[in-house]
Design a protein around this motif. Structure first.
Motif, PDB file in Angstrom:
ATOM      1  N   CYS A  97       0.769  -1.274  -0.117  1.00 49.18           N
ATOM      2  CA  CYS A  97       0.157   0.019  -0.116  1.00 49.18           C
ATOM      3  C   CYS A  97       0.738   1.258   0.054  1.00 49.18           C
ATOM      4  O   CYS A  97       2.033   1.241   0.657  1.00 49.18           O
ATOM      5  CB  CYS A  97      -0.819   0.033   1.240  1.00 49.18           C
ATOM      6  N   CYS A  98       0.253   2.270  -0.728  1.00 44.54           N
ATOM      7  CA  CYS A  98       0.919   3.793  -0.592  1.00 44.54           C
ATOM      8  C   CYS A  98       0.762   4.485   0.403  1.00 44.54           C
ATOM      9  O   CYS A  98       1.155   5.518   0.513  1.00 44.54           O
ATOM     10  CB  CYS A  98       0.725   4.498  -1.787  1.00 44.54           C
ATOM     11  N   GLY A  99      -0.112   3.992   1.408  1.00 45.82           N
ATOM     12  CA  GLY A  99      -0.546   4.659   2.714  1.00 45.82           C
ATOM     13  C   GLY A  99      -1.615   5.385   2.731  1.00 45.82           C
ATOM     14  O   GLY A  99      -2.048   6.281   3.449  1.00 45.82           O
ATOM     15  N   PHE A 100      -2.318   5.709   1.540  1.00 41.89           N
ATOM     16  CA  PHE A 100      -3.492   6.542   1.415  1.00 41.89           C
ATOM     17  C   PHE A 100      -4.677   6.047   2.121  1.00 41.89           C
ATOM     18  O   PHE A 100      -5.018   6.526   3.164  1.00 41.89           O
ATOM     19  CB  PHE A 100      -3.688   7.178  -0.149  1.00 41.89           C
ATOM     20  N   GLY A 101      -5.388   4.929   1.482  1.00 46.08           N
ATOM     21  CA  GLY A 101      -6.515   4.235   2.123  1.00 46.08           C
ATOM     22  C   GLY A 101      -7.720   5.208   2.585  1.00 46.08           C
ATOM     23  O   GLY A 101      -8.506   4.953   3.639  1.00 46.08           O
ATOM     24  N   GLY A 102      -7.895   6.289   2.082  1.00 44.60           N
ATOM     25  CA  GLY A 102      -9.025   7.349   2.388  1.00 44.60           C
ATOM     26  C   GLY A 102      -8.631   7.741   3.505  1.00 44.60           C
ATOM     27  O   GLY A 102      -7.867   8.499   4.113  1.00 44.60           O
ATOM     28  N   MET A 103      -9.461   7.373   4.629  1.00 49.53           N
ATOM     29  CA  MET A 103      -9.492   7.864   5.885  1.00 49.53           C
ATOM     30  C   MET A 103      -8.275   7.516   6.718  1.00 49.53           C
ATOM     31  O   MET A 103      -7.865   8.007   7.913  1.00 49.53           O
ATOM     32  CB  MET A 103     -10.818   7.676   6.721  1.00 49.53           C
ATOM     33  N   PHE A 104      -7.762   6.491   6.282  1.00 44.42           N
ATOM     34  CA  PHE A 104      -6.461   5.933   6.978  1.00 44.42           C
ATOM     35  C   PHE A 104      -5.542   6.913   7.136  1.00 44.42           C
ATOM     36  O   PHE A 104      -4.791   7.168   8.130  1.00 44.42           O
ATOM     37  CB  PHE A 104      -5.903   4.607   6.097  1.00 44.42           C
ATOM     38  N   SER A 105      -5.191   7.695   5.844  1.00 38.66           N
ATOM     39  CA  SER A 105      -4.114   8.729   6.082  1.00 38.66           C
ATOM     40  C   SER A 105      -4.642   9.771   6.880  1.00 38.66           C
ATOM     41  O   SER A 105      -3.605  10.513   7.341  1.00 38.66           O
ATOM     42  CB  SER A 105      -3.958   9.001   4.546  1.00 38.66           C
ATOM     43  N   VAL A 106      -5.928  10.131   7.250  1.00 39.21           N
ATOM     44  CA  VAL A 106      -6.165  11.123   8.006  1.00 39.21           C
ATOM     45  C   VAL A 106      -6.068  10.686   9.574  1.00 39.21           C
ATOM     46  O   VAL A 106      -5.659  11.344  10.342  1.00 39.21           O
ATOM     47  CB  VAL A 106      -7.584  11.501   7.799  1.00 39.21           C
ATOM     48  N   LYS A 107      -6.592   9.546   9.923  1.00 41.04           N
ATOM     49  CA  LYS A 107      -6.503   9.071  11.319  1.00 41.04           C
ATOM     50  C   LYS A 107      -5.017   8.752  11.494  1.00 41.04           C
ATOM     51  O   LYS A 107      -4.903   8.616  12.711  1.00 41.04           O
ATOM     52  CB  LYS A 107      -7.545   7.734  11.194  1.00 41.04           C
ATOM     53  N   PHE A 108      -4.471   7.949  10.730  1.00 37.44           N
ATOM     54  CA  PHE A 108      -2.766   7.512  11.030  1.00 37.44           C
ATOM     55  C   PHE A 108      -1.927   8.210  10.089  1.00 37.44           C
ATOM     56  O   PHE A 108      -1.340   7.673   9.304  1.00 37.44           O
ATOM     57  CB  PHE A 108      -3.039   6.164  10.966  1.00 37.44           C
ATOM     58  N   PRO A 109      -1.951   9.666  10.362  1.00 38.12           N
ATOM     59  CA  PRO A 109      -0.670  10.205   9.325  1.00 38.12           C
ATOM     60  C   PRO A 109       0.505   9.934   9.444  1.00 38.12           C
ATOM     61  O   PRO A 109       1.304   9.945   8.416  1.00 38.12           O
ATOM     62  CB  PRO A 109      -0.984  11.637   9.851  1.00 38.12           C
ATOM     63  N   HIS A 110       0.933   9.534  10.922  1.00 40.23           N
ATOM     64  CA  HIS A 110       2.339   9.221  10.785  1.00 40.23           C
ATOM     65  C   HIS A 110       2.779   7.643   9.799  1.00 40.23           C
ATOM     66  O   HIS A 110       3.838   7.434   9.515  1.00 40.23           O
ATOM     67  CB  HIS A 110       2.997   9.196  12.153  1.00 40.23           C
ATOM     68  N   ILE A 111       1.818   6.876  10.365  1.00 44.60           N
ATOM     69  CA  ILE A 111       1.798   5.485   9.543  1.00 44.60           C
ATOM     70  C   ILE A 111       1.938   5.631   8.091  1.00 44.60           C
ATOM     71  O   ILE A 111       2.555   5.029   7.217  1.00 44.60           O
ATOM     72  CB  ILE A 111       1.053   4.663  10.122  1.00 44.60           C
ATOM     73  N   SER A 112       0.782   6.634   7.606  1.00 47.47           N
ATOM     74  CA  SER A 112       0.797   6.838   6.144  1.00 47.47           C
ATOM     75  C   SER A 112       1.874   7.129   5.793  1.00 47.47           C
ATOM     76  O   SER A 112       2.324   6.996   4.288  1.00 47.47           O
ATOM     77  CB  SER A 112      -0.577   7.578   6.107  1.00 47.47           C
ATOM     78  N   ALA A 113       2.340   8.382   6.400  1.00 46.75           N
ATOM     79  CA  ALA A 113       3.664   8.955   5.791  1.00 46.75           C
ATOM     80  C   ALA A 113       4.759   8.066   5.422  1.00 46.75           C
ATOM     81  O   ALA A 113       5.531   7.968   4.696  1.00 46.75           O
ATOM     82  CB  ALA A 113       4.014  10.063   6.699  1.00 46.75           C
ATOM     83  N   SER A 114       5.049   6.913   6.568  1.00 45.69           N
ATOM     84  CA  SER A 114       5.938   6.056   6.748  1.00 45.69           C
ATOM     85  C   SER A 114       5.839   5.006   5.390  1.00 45.69           C
ATOM     86  O   SER A 114       6.657   4.727   4.687  1.00 45.69           O
ATOM     87  CB  SER A 114       6.139   5.335   7.916  1.00 45.69           C
ATOM     88  N   MET A 115       4.640   4.540   5.276  1.00 42.16           N
ATOM     89  CA  MET A 115       4.295   3.915   4.081  1.00 42.16           C
ATOM     90  C   MET A 115       4.523   4.579   2.908  1.00 42.16           C
ATOM     91  O   MET A 115       5.046   4.195   1.845  1.00 42.16           O
ATOM     92  CB  MET A 115       2.776   3.413   4.141  1.00 42.16           C
ATOM     93  N   LEU A 116       4.202   5.520   2.686  1.00 38.38           N
ATOM     94  CA  LEU A 116       4.337   6.536   1.467  1.00 38.38           C
ATOM     95  C   LEU A 116       6.018   6.427   1.294  1.00 38.38           C
ATOM     96  O   LEU A 116       6.457   6.510   0.175  1.00 38.38           O
ATOM     97  CB  LEU A 116       3.833   8.116   1.453  1.00 38.38           C
ATOM     98  N   ASP A 117       6.810   6.999   2.436  1.00 34.31           N
ATOM     99  CA  ASP A 117       8.036   6.770   2.063  1.00 34.31           C
ATOM    100  C   ASP A 117       8.820   5.827   1.537  1.00 34.31           C
ATOM    101  O   ASP A 117       9.713   5.669   0.666  1.00 34.31           O
ATOM    102  CB  ASP A 117       8.871   7.365   3.313  1.00 34.31           C
ATOM    103  N   ASP A 118       8.237   4.420   2.047  1.00 40.03           N
ATOM    104  CA  ASP A 118       8.553   3.251   1.572  1.00 40.03           C
ATOM    105  C   ASP A 118       8.480   3.121   0.029  1.00 40.03           C
ATOM    106  O   ASP A 118       9.244   2.562  -0.640  1.00 40.03           O
ATOM    107  CB  ASP A 118       8.262   2.200   2.322  1.00 40.03           C
ATOM    108  N   LYS A 119       7.023   3.532  -0.378  1.00 35.56           N
ATOM    109  CA  LYS A 119       6.761   3.371  -1.829  1.00 35.56           C
ATOM    110  C   LYS A 119       7.669   4.289  -2.503  1.00 35.56           C
ATOM    111  O   LYS A 119       7.981   3.930  -3.682  1.00 35.56           O
ATOM    112  CB  LYS A 119       5.232   3.663  -1.921  1.00 35.56           C
ATOM    113  N   MET A 120       7.697   5.432  -2.168  1.00 40.23           N
ATOM    114  CA  MET A 120       8.385   6.320  -2.978  1.00 40.23           C
ATOM    115  C   MET A 120      10.146   5.874  -3.138  1.00 40.23           C
ATOM    116  O   MET A 120      10.570   6.127  -4.299  1.00 40.23           O
ATOM    117  CB  MET A 120       8.610   7.897  -2.466  1.00 40.23           C
ATOM    118  N   ALA A 121      10.357   5.344  -2.201  1.00 45.95           N
ATOM    119  CA  ALA A 121      11.744   4.579  -2.333  1.00 45.95           C
ATOM    120  C   ALA A 121      12.039   3.654  -3.254  1.00 45.95           C
ATOM    121  O   ALA A 121      12.901   3.673  -4.116  1.00 45.95           O
ATOM    122  CB  ALA A 121      12.467   4.166  -0.789  1.00 45.95           C
ATOM    123  N   ARG A 122      10.907   2.830  -3.524  1.00 47.38           N
ATOM    124  CA  ARG A 122      10.913   1.799  -4.295  1.00 47.38           C
ATOM    125  C   ARG A 122      10.709   2.276  -5.774  1.00 47.38           C
ATOM    126  O   ARG A 122      11.338   1.857  -6.725  1.00 47.38           O
ATOM    127  CB  ARG A 122       9.689   0.788  -4.015  1.00 47.38           C
TER     128      ARG A 122
END
Length: 165
Positions: A97-122
């Motif tokens: 996952c890229c970390g967006f997941g609709g409300m997931f990115s709003v409710k858990f912004p730090h986890i979402s940002a970390s998932m996005l960082d991993d996706k961007m590195a790849r």
């Protein structure tokens, strides 16, 4: 519609409208007629080549809703592989996952940002100039992250690549 919109219509509208039997019946009636774009083109219309030409290095990001809820896995790559001039870049762990997941990115912004960082590195390591996805939420998440990081990697919806000449 994108994978998340399609899954809402096909899977979740029945639950959402359960309190109103008439609306729930209407939602159930449209279910067989709702498809995500790549699913419709490849499985319903039986089209794999649309005459597109896109001379860029492209990595494909499959959205969670598309894969996990709709079971669409091969159709987008079938279409991308038929585009003239395209160079497909393999994205390591692309199904993560890229970390967006609709409300997931709003409710858990730090986890979402970390998932996005991993996706961007790849994405960076893939050598892609463009990231393609079928879900506007993923495109917004990945595009925003790449932009904030000062990356020149573009994001495009699959339909944009399929329409390129």
């Amino acid at each position: 519609p994108s994978g998340s919109c399609t899954s809402m219509l096909k899977i979740f509208y029945g639950d959402l409208l359960a309190g109103d039997p008439a609306l729930a019946a209407k939602a159930a009636a449209i279910r067989p007629w709702v498809f995500e774009l790549s699913q419709f083109l490849v499985n319903v219309v039986k089209v794999k080549y649309l005459g597109a030409r896109y001379e860029r290095a492209v990595a494909y990001h499959p959205s969670c809703h598309l894969m996990r809820e709709l079971g669409v896995r091969t159709e987008p790559m079938t279409l991308l592989s038929a585009v003239a001039g395209i160079r497909i870049c393999e994205l390591r762990d692309r199904e993560e996952c890229c970390g967006f997941g609709g409300m997931f990115s709003v409710k858990f912004p730090h986890i979402s940002a970390s998932m996005l960082d991993d996706k961007m590195a790849r994405i960076r390591e893939s050598g892609a100039e463009v990231v393609v996805a079928n879900d506007c939420g993923c495109l917004m998440q990945i595009g925003g992250g790449l932009s904030r990081a000062g990356e020149k990697i573009e994001v495009r919806h699959l339909a944009e690549v399929l329409a390129a000449r």
